[in-house]
Design a protein around this motif. Structure first.
Motif, short mmCIF file in Angstrom:
data_model
loop_
_atom_site.label_atom_id
_atom_site.label_comp_id
_atom_site.label_asym_id
_atom_site.label_seq_id
_atom_site.Cartn_x
_atom_site.Cartn_y
_atom_site.Cartn_z
N GLY A 43 0.78 -1.23 0.00
CA GLY A 43 0.00 0.00 0.00
C GLY A 43 0.81 1.26 0.00
N SER A 44 2.12 1.20 0.20
CA SER A 44 2.96 2.40 0.21
C SER A 44 3.18 2.89 -1.21
N PRO A 45 3.32 4.20 -1.42
CA PRO A 45 3.47 4.73 -2.78
C PRO A 45 4.84 4.42 -3.38
N VAL A 46 4.86 4.29 -4.68
CA VAL A 46 6.13 4.19 -5.42
C VAL A 46 6.63 5.60 -5.62
N TRP B 138 16.94 4.64 -6.27
CA TRP B 138 17.64 3.61 -5.51
C TRP B 138 17.67 2.29 -6.27
N SER B 139 16.57 1.93 -6.90
CA SER B 139 16.50 0.67 -7.64
C SER B 139 17.52 0.64 -8.77
N TYR B 140 17.61 1.72 -9.53
CA TYR B 140 18.54 1.74 -10.65
C TYR B 140 19.99 1.67 -10.18
N GLU B 141 20.32 2.42 -9.13
CA GLU B 141 21.70 2.39 -8.65
C GLU B 141 22.03 1.03 -8.04
N LYS C 217 11.23 -1.58 -3.57
CA LYS C 217 10.99 -0.67 -2.46
C LYS C 217 12.26 -0.48 -1.65
N LYS C 218 12.78 0.73 -1.64
CA LYS C 218 14.04 1.01 -0.96
C LYS C 218 13.96 0.69 0.53
N ALA C 219 12.87 1.10 1.18
CA ALA C 219 12.77 0.96 2.63
C ALA C 219 12.85 -0.51 3.07
N GLN C 220 12.40 -1.42 2.22
CA GLN C 220 12.42 -2.83 2.60
C GLN C 220 13.84 -3.34 2.80
N TRP C 221 14.79 -2.77 2.07
CA TRP C 221 16.14 -3.31 2.07
C TRP C 221 17.09 -2.56 3.00
#
Length: 606
Positions: free
Chosen positions: A135-138, A145-148, A198-202
């Motif tokens: 439910g959190s926004p993209v 963060w994903s690309y890097e 999702k950056k926060a997950q990692w």
């Protein structure tokens, strides 16, 4: 130099300030989609993709019987054995690919894309409603963060694009801009095709760690459900999926559950389907399709047999020779193996002669070389600067040898023995040996359960024995097989490479020199060729369809005449047996049974 804007400055941008680079750039109009050449086929107000059923009902399940197993659910890194489907079915990208056009993207996570005439940069604006499964926004921060992360410590397939990004900037509350280091028109499309995580997950976790403890949080319509490594995996449709009303996704993700059951042997998967433990089965053997699909469920109509045509290139299936190893470093030895491989007899034995042989890496399409004919026009102009570095028949014309179809294949074996003699190998006391008396032998590494592959190799080895050559065969489980091929620890092994109507930068990872020594790359043959590298570079930088096709045909010639692979067969049709409750649209996309087809646009209806 790559620039990632600091968090503080991104916050300023989000409140309305504009970066200097954004202010100075000359922007084109935002668009709903983009094509490699020309304009997208669909207008901005399209309601759904033309090859889907937008009214397909939701519900039901599809069950696949798979050979092998898995020990990881993290498909974005090199480590671990992951179900291959997860790479395509969990995380979404900024744009979605149309499988009914050669290379066209439409908005998915991004609502618009814009670029300049030279395609030196590209900017995306995220949809306000885009959200992860929790439910959190993209956010733009997730995108950057994903690309890097993927481009530096993710799977090597993501590294090549990242190396060509000069700057990555947040240019607004929901917009992000890539600027590239080189003239490469494909980069603006590739920028829209990387998975967004999702950056926060990692945070606080090791992204490079393989395993099943961390299930990636993604934005796609499916999430990982129940699973047991080595036995089964389920994907569950997210009832709160954010993108169900996005035009690109209408008519897709119709099934409530997608299940994969794993078996140790490829032959068992067919028996599982016949027993009703799976409700779909994709067959690859022509003889088996013609003779073994008359069991009771087919006769009663409970199982439907579907043949699905396609218009894509043949791709490459066959047996690759590892040129990193001295045994196959000599092109004459590789050529000898190709002459000894009695395709016509093998095809008759296994397929009743029903399968067409792959003529080239891009055969069966407008991108394939003119088999056996001299190079002409722009194709020749691209190749001639390398004339002293490449086999003569790259320019003069190359075609695979054709046997008389008999088991003995005398002409083919005579030619093979002559080529081996030219390379310094002769038959001595019934064995093929070099001048020092060392026997010629090599190891063929195969995956357990690949029954057709083993049958093919048995016939091939029988032919080699008549030349005094006795290779060894090592059959190993899927995990060991993956590790050995990743490390290029083989002399010969099976290879399969799908080819699209829009080849581009991925060709570097398939056969580029830089990938030859990169563990885990797809350059299994280990080829390092300045000519091949030049053709790979010419493909995405082409300014017209003619230039693009010429560069691809030139690459095709180099790969075929290099004798790196013994090609086998291809199909211009797919064979899928499935329960009568499973359906697919009448209009088949250009790519046919390919990525994005089953199970993505199938539905269940009793």
């Amino acid at each position: 130099m790559r620039i990632i804007l600091p968090q503080k400055l991104r916050g300023i941008i989000a409140t309305g300030a504009v970066t200097l680079s954004a202010a100075l750039a000359t922007h084109a109009e935002p668009q709903h989609g983009i094509a490699m050449y020309g304009a997208p086929a669909l207008p901005a107000d399209f309601a759904a993709m033309p090859h889907v059923n937008p009214d397909a009902p939701k519900g039901g399940r599809i069950v696949f019987a798979e050979s092998g197993g898995f020990d990881s659910l993290h498909p974005y890194i090199r480590k671990g054995s992951t179900p291959w489907q997860l790479r395509f079915m969990l995380a979404e990208s900024l744009m979605g690919r149309s499988w009914d056009e050669p290379f066209t993207l439409y908005g998915l996570l991004a609502e618009t894309i814009e670029t300049d005439g030279d395609r030196s940069w590209v900017e995306f604006t995220l949809r306000e409603e885009a959200a992860f499964s929790d439910g959190s926004p993209v956010t733009v921060e997730d995108v950057m963060w994903s690309y890097e992360t993927l481009g530096t410590i993710g799977h090597p397939r993501y590294h090549g694009f990242w190396k060509q990004v000069e700057t990555l900037e947040q240019t607004g509350p929901r917009s992000v801009k890539f600027t590239f280091t080189e003239d490469n028109r494909e980069l603006v499309l590739l920028a829209g095709m990387r998975p967004i995580l999702k950056k926060a997950q990692w945070e606080g976790k090791d992204f490079e760690a393989s395993g099943i403890d961390v299930l990636p949080i993604t934005s796609g319509p499916y999430t990982i459900g129940d699973f047991e490594p080595g036995r089964y995996l389920t994907l569950k449709r997210n009832p709160d999926y954010w993108g169900k009303d996005v035009p690109f996704m209408k008519g897709q993700a119709n099934l409530d559950e997608i299940r994969f059951d794993y078996y140790g042997d490829g032959g068992v998967t067919f028996e599982a389907f016949k027993a009703g433990e799976a409700n779909t089965h994709r067959e690859f053997n022509a003889q088996k399709w013609a003779t073994q699909f008359d069991f009771p469920a087919v006769q009663s109509g409970d199982v439907v047999l579907s043949e699905i045509k396609h218009q894509r290139p043949s791709g490459l299936w066959g047996y690759v020779m590892n040129t990193r190893n001295p045994v196959f470093a000599d092109i004459r030895v590789r050529d000898a193996m190709i002459h000894a491989f009695n395709y016509e007899f093998i095809n008759q034995t296994i397929n009743d002669g029903d399968r067409k042989r792959i003529p080239s890496y891009f055969g069966n399409s407008v991108l394939g070389m003119d088999v056996g004919a001299p190079a002409e026009g722009k194709v020749r102009a691209l190749l001639e600067p390398f004339a002293d570095q490449i086999p003569a028949d790259v320019l003069d014309g190359y075609a695979l040898p054709v046997s008389d179809g008999s088991e003995r294949n005398r002409a083919g074996l005579r030619k093979a023995i002559a080529l081996m003699e030219d390379a310094g190998w002769t038959v001595q006391d019934g064995q093929m040996k070099n001048a020092a008396g060392a026997p010629f032998t090599f190891e063929i590494v195969l995956q357990q359960g690949a029954n057709e592959t083993r049958q093919t190799m048995d016939i091939f080895m029988a032919a080699l024995s008549r030349m005094g050559i006795t290779p060894s065969v090592t059959s190993i489980d899927s995990a060991q097989y993956k590790e050995r091929t990743r490390a290029f620890d083989f002399d010969m092994t099976y290879i399969e490479r799908s080819a699209s109507l829009s080849p581009g930068n991925e060709q570097k990872f398939n056969w580029g020199s830089a990938a030859a020594d990169e563990v885990g790359s797809r350059n299994l043959m280990g080829v390092k060729s300045p000519a091949i590298d030049a053709m790979i570079d010419a493909i995405p930088s082409a300014q017209s369809q003619e230039d693009f096709r010429s560069a691809t045909k030139a690459l095709d010639r180099l790969l075929m005449a290099g004798r790196y692979v013994i090609p086998i067969w291809y199909r211009d049709v797919s064979w899928i047996a499935h329960a009568k409750e499973l359906h697919f649209p009448q209009r088949i996309p250009m790519y046919g049974d390919y990525l994005g087809f089953q199970p993505e646009i199938w539905w269940y209806d009793e």
